[in-house]
Design a protein around this motif. Sequence first.
Motif, PDB file in Angstrom:
ATOM      1  N   ASN A   1      -8.374   0.881  -0.339  1.00 39.12           N
ATOM      2  CA  ASN A   1      -8.752  -0.495  -0.024  1.00 39.12           C
ATOM      3  C   ASN A   1      -8.484  -0.764   1.452  1.00 39.12           C
ATOM      4  O   ASN A   1      -7.929   0.073   2.167  1.00 39.12           O
ATOM      5  CB  ASN A   1      -7.982  -1.483  -0.906  1.00 39.12           C
ATOM      6  CG  ASN A   1      -6.478  -1.282  -0.810  1.00 39.12           C
ATOM      7  OD1 ASN A   1      -5.863  -1.590   0.205  1.00 39.12           O
ATOM      8  ND2 ASN A   1      -5.884  -0.726  -1.877  1.00 39.12           N
ATOM      9  N   GLU A   2      -8.865  -1.948   1.919  1.00 38.56           N
ATOM     10  CA  GLU A   2      -8.753  -2.278   3.338  1.00 38.56           C
ATOM     11  C   GLU A   2      -7.299  -2.378   3.780  1.00 38.56           C
ATOM     12  O   GLU A   2      -6.960  -2.027   4.910  1.00 38.56           O
ATOM     13  CB  GLU A   2      -9.488  -3.593   3.610  1.00 38.56           C
ATOM     14  CG  GLU A   2      -9.717  -3.846   5.099  1.00 38.56           C
ATOM     15  CD  GLU A   2     -10.690  -4.984   5.344  1.00 38.56           C
ATOM     16  OE1 GLU A   2     -10.535  -5.663   6.378  1.00 38.56           O
ATOM     17  OE2 GLU A   2     -11.601  -5.180   4.517  1.00 38.56           O
ATOM     18  N   ARG A   3      -6.433  -2.841   2.908  1.00 37.71           N
ATOM     19  CA  ARG A   3      -5.014  -2.929   3.264  1.00 37.71           C
ATOM     20  C   ARG A   3      -4.413  -1.537   3.447  1.00 37.71           C
ATOM     21  O   ARG A   3      -3.561  -1.327   4.320  1.00 37.71           O
ATOM     22  CB  ARG A   3      -4.255  -3.698   2.175  1.00 37.71           C
ATOM     23  CG  ARG A   3      -4.606  -5.171   2.123  1.00 37.71           C
ATOM     24  CD  ARG A   3      -3.771  -5.903   1.100  1.00 37.71           C
ATOM     25  NE  ARG A   3      -4.024  -7.326   1.125  1.00 37.71           N
ATOM     26  CZ  ARG A   3      -3.376  -8.227   0.398  1.00 37.71           C
ATOM     27  NH1 ARG A   3      -2.418  -7.826  -0.432  1.00 37.71           N
ATOM     28  NH2 ARG A   3      -3.659  -9.505   0.481  1.00 37.71           N
TER      29      ARG A   3
ATOM     30  N   GLU B   1      -4.240 -11.177   4.464  1.00 32.51           N
ATOM     31  CA  GLU B   1      -5.699 -11.049   4.462  1.00 32.51           C
ATOM     32  C   GLU B   1      -6.230 -10.852   5.868  1.00 32.51           C
ATOM     33  O   GLU B   1      -7.139 -10.074   6.111  1.00 32.51           O
ATOM     34  CB  GLU B   1      -6.333 -12.288   3.819  1.00 32.51           C
ATOM     35  CG  GLU B   1      -6.089 -12.411   2.330  1.00 32.51           C
ATOM     36  CD  GLU B   1      -6.704 -11.273   1.537  1.00 32.51           C
ATOM     37  OE1 GLU B   1      -7.727 -10.709   1.992  1.00 32.51           O
ATOM     38  OE2 GLU B   1      -6.158 -10.920   0.476  1.00 32.51           O
TER      39      GLU B   1
END
Length: 451
Positions: A264-266, A332
Amino acid sequence: MPEALGIEENELKAQNPRFLLRQPRALQWFEHGRLVKRHDCERQAGRFELFLDLLYVAILSNFADTLAEDISGAKLVKYILILSPSWHVWSDIRELMNSFYNDDLLQRLLILWLMAVLVVYGNNAPLVDEDIGAMRAAVGSYMVARVTCNLTHLVFSFASYHHRRQQRLWAGLSTLTLCIYIPLFFENISIRGKIAAAAVAVSVEEILWVFCYCPAAKKLLRVKYSTAVDVGHEIDRFAAFYIIVLGEFLYLIIKGSNAAVGLNERLLRAVWTLVIAFCLNWLYTHADGSMESTHPLRHNVYTAFSFAMIHLPLIASLLVGGHVAAASVAEEDFENPQRWLLCEGLGVGMMCLYFFALIHSSQDERGCLVMPKHVRIIMRPITGLITILLPLAHHLNATEILSVIMAMYVFVLVWETVGSLRKGACFFERWTDTGYPERQSQDVETKDAGI
């Protein structure tokens, strides 16, 4: 070349467990400008020095977290003013252990006592602008730590004459400087006045440290014997503290499992933060990339003091930059203050690493490497400046900002690594001598035959 004194009696005392309290003896000193070392052996950080560093992991993380929670100009000033005293205490302990380390009961209890005092300081310092009790506890604990180190210097000056005059000069002036902190105890003094007093005190402490151990003080005191440092131990201790700061990049990318689950982006931001920290560690170790260079501590007095003093802005900037980068894994996106703190911290840190490389003195012959020194390291200030200005690109989100910074730092790393190669060097070394030696094979066969 330093002269080593082989003193068997002292070596026996150092190995004898019956001596719980050993006489503090200078491990190295200058005698009429000639470096003399008591023992001709390489010094490494002691186990209790490394134990002290564990406490600083928590202290530095607490300071960075306090700033990251409420980013403003006033909070940044507070961050600098509470970080600097903790650095001064660590430096005091480093100098004592460098010059008089004998690992006896007294020195171990000294480290324990100073760590206990630092626990008080580390818990109260982030709250100095909110509660007068926290202000008094933080300032009081800092003053106790400095007075303890100054008294130790004073006691050691009676046990060993080699650093005596400079130790007493430093102990006296350093203790007097602590009086500048006294206004911070009074509730009726404004916070602006307290900030001014703390800023003056921190600055005066830095100036006095340079003065007490510089050649001017030696001439003023007319000393025959003067202070010297074990360069290997100093390099080791500064590098250890730098690693502590880089640990701030890594702790939060794992804590809380914010990058789970799957790809994922994190997770991408976590990996980019790791790569940035890895590059910063490589660049610090790489120094100026010379095949042979003289370390600043060995070059001259000006580069030696510069090497020591550059570490405070270096760790202060990278600490907050690394904290925000790692904390982005749980967020975020960046808010505008976080964006600026991240980029200014990493950018200033890269600028400090450029200066760090400059003060190393290259001993390579001209033209022997792919790039000359100033061309090799020029990408550090360019990258640092771009990083500092990066928040002006408002359209970039957290992942994109970290991606840009990571790509630039990797480019700097590749640039310097390739530029540090000797001209005509090959990328791959041919593998040779991979087989067992013929004689060894014959011996094995003989043994197997039972002969």
